[in-house]
Scaffold this motif. Structure first.
Motif, PDB file in Angstrom:
ATOM      1  N   THR A 190      88.377 -24.809 -23.941  1.00  0.00           N
ATOM      2  CA  THR A 190      87.440 -25.312 -24.939  1.00  0.00           C
ATOM      3  C   THR A 190      86.446 -24.222 -25.327  1.00  0.00           C
ATOM      4  O   THR A 190      85.848 -23.593 -24.465  1.00  0.00           O
ATOM      5  CB  THR A 190      86.666 -26.519 -24.372  1.00  0.00           C
ATOM      6  OG1 THR A 190      87.614 -27.510 -23.978  1.00  0.00           O
ATOM      7  CG2 THR A 190      85.722 -27.109 -25.403  1.00  0.00           C
ATOM      8  N   VAL A 191      86.308 -24.016 -26.621  1.00  0.00           N
ATOM      9  CA  VAL A 191      85.355 -23.032 -27.121  1.00  0.00           C
ATOM     10  C   VAL A 191      84.168 -23.770 -27.720  1.00  0.00           C
ATOM     11  O   VAL A 191      84.339 -24.712 -28.493  1.00  0.00           O
ATOM     12  CB  VAL A 191      86.002 -22.120 -28.185  1.00  0.00           C
ATOM     13  CG1 VAL A 191      84.990 -21.117 -28.738  1.00  0.00           C
ATOM     14  CG2 VAL A 191      87.194 -21.385 -27.598  1.00  0.00           C
ATOM     15  N   MET A 192      82.971 -23.366 -27.330  1.00  0.00           N
ATOM     16  CA  MET A 192      81.780 -23.979 -27.912  1.00  0.00           C
ATOM     17  C   MET A 192      80.761 -22.920 -28.299  1.00  0.00           C
ATOM     18  O   MET A 192      80.824 -21.773 -27.849  1.00  0.00           O
ATOM     19  CB  MET A 192      81.155 -24.998 -26.953  1.00  0.00           C
ATOM     20  CG  MET A 192      80.614 -24.424 -25.676  1.00  0.00           C
ATOM     21  SD  MET A 192      79.536 -25.604 -24.815  1.00  0.00           S
ATOM     22  CE  MET A 192      80.682 -26.884 -24.350  1.00  0.00           C
ATOM     23  N   ILE A 193      79.826 -23.338 -29.141  1.00  0.00           N
ATOM     24  CA  ILE A 193      78.757 -22.431 -29.560  1.00  0.00           C
ATOM     25  C   ILE A 193      77.708 -22.396 -28.464  1.00  0.00           C
ATOM     26  O   ILE A 193      77.189 -23.429 -28.053  1.00  0.00           O
ATOM     27  CB  ILE A 193      78.155 -22.906 -30.895  1.00  0.00           C
ATOM     28  CG1 ILE A 193      79.185 -22.770 -32.017  1.00  0.00           C
ATOM     29  CG2 ILE A 193      76.900 -22.094 -31.225  1.00  0.00           C
ATOM     30  CD1 ILE A 193      78.744 -23.372 -33.337  1.00  0.00           C
TER      31      ILE A 193
ATOM     32  N   LEU B 218      84.318 -26.231 -30.664  1.00  0.00           N
ATOM     33  CA  LEU B 218      85.110 -25.612 -31.726  1.00  0.00           C
ATOM     34  C   LEU B 218      86.595 -25.715 -31.408  1.00  0.00           C
ATOM     35  O   LEU B 218      86.995 -26.442 -30.497  1.00  0.00           O
ATOM     36  CB  LEU B 218      84.692 -24.151 -31.871  1.00  0.00           C
ATOM     37  CG  LEU B 218      83.202 -23.937 -32.163  1.00  0.00           C
ATOM     38  CD1 LEU B 218      82.823 -22.496 -31.927  1.00  0.00           C
ATOM     39  CD2 LEU B 218      82.864 -24.359 -33.578  1.00  0.00           C
ATOM     40  N   GLU B 219      87.360 -24.957 -32.135  1.00  0.00           N
ATOM     41  CA  GLU B 219      88.806 -24.957 -31.906  1.00  0.00           C
ATOM     42  C   GLU B 219      89.131 -24.401 -30.522  1.00  0.00           C
ATOM     43  O   GLU B 219      88.322 -23.731 -29.911  1.00  0.00           O
ATOM     44  CB  GLU B 219      89.491 -24.093 -32.971  1.00  0.00           C
ATOM     45  CG  GLU B 219      89.460 -24.727 -34.351  1.00  0.00           C
ATOM     46  CD  GLU B 219      89.882 -23.725 -35.430  1.00  0.00           C
ATOM     47  OE1 GLU B 219      90.630 -22.781 -35.096  1.00  0.00           O
ATOM     48  OE2 GLU B 219      89.466 -23.897 -36.573  1.00  0.00           O
ATOM     49  N   LYS B 220      90.345 -24.646 -30.085  1.00  0.00           N
ATOM     50  CA  LYS B 220      90.787 -24.169 -28.779  1.00  0.00           C
ATOM     51  C   LYS B 220      90.790 -22.644 -28.743  1.00  0.00           C
ATOM     52  O   LYS B 220      91.028 -21.982 -29.746  1.00  0.00           O
ATOM     53  CB  LYS B 220      92.204 -24.678 -28.486  1.00  0.00           C
ATOM     54  CG  LYS B 220      92.290 -26.199 -28.356  1.00  0.00           C
ATOM     55  CD  LYS B 220      91.812 -26.676 -26.999  1.00  0.00           C
ATOM     56  CE  LYS B 220      91.955 -28.187 -26.889  1.00  0.00           C
ATOM     57  NZ  LYS B 220      91.048 -28.715 -25.849  1.00  0.00           N
ATOM     58  N   CYS B 221      90.566 -22.132 -27.552  1.00  0.00           N
ATOM     59  CA  CYS B 221      90.589 -20.686 -27.329  1.00  0.00           C
ATOM     60  C   CYS B 221      91.986 -20.142 -27.634  1.00  0.00           C
ATOM     61  O   CYS B 221      92.993 -20.722 -27.218  1.00  0.00           O
ATOM     62  CB  CYS B 221      90.206 -20.393 -25.881  1.00  0.00           C
ATOM     63  SG  CYS B 221      90.273 -18.663 -25.440  1.00  0.00           S
TER      64      CYS B 221
END
Ligand SMILES: [Zn+2]
Length: 59
Positions: free
Chosen positions: A48-51, A39-42
């Motif tokens: 890095t943001v992820m599900i 996803l978008e940056k924290c």
């Protein structure tokens, strides 16, 4: 075939987690979400943001 009158509705949630600072956000599931989607940056650390989790609650 007999259809059940009881309707089961799932209220799915998505958990986003930053891989750097581990900040977690729980939000409503959106179309296109899948496990380990980047996803978008924290907003806190630019990591890095992820599900990391998708789950449904029976309502
Ligand atoms: Zn972060």
């Amino acid at each position: 075939m007999i259809f059940s009158k009881k309707k089961e509705v799932f209220d799915p949630y998505t958990v986003e987690q930053c891989t750097s600072c581990n900040a977690m956000t729980k939000r409503k599931f959106k179309d296109g979400d899948f496990m380990f989607k980047i996803l978008e940056k924290c907003s806190k650390c630019s990591g890095t943001v992820m599900i990391t989790k998708i789950f449904g609650e029976l309502i």
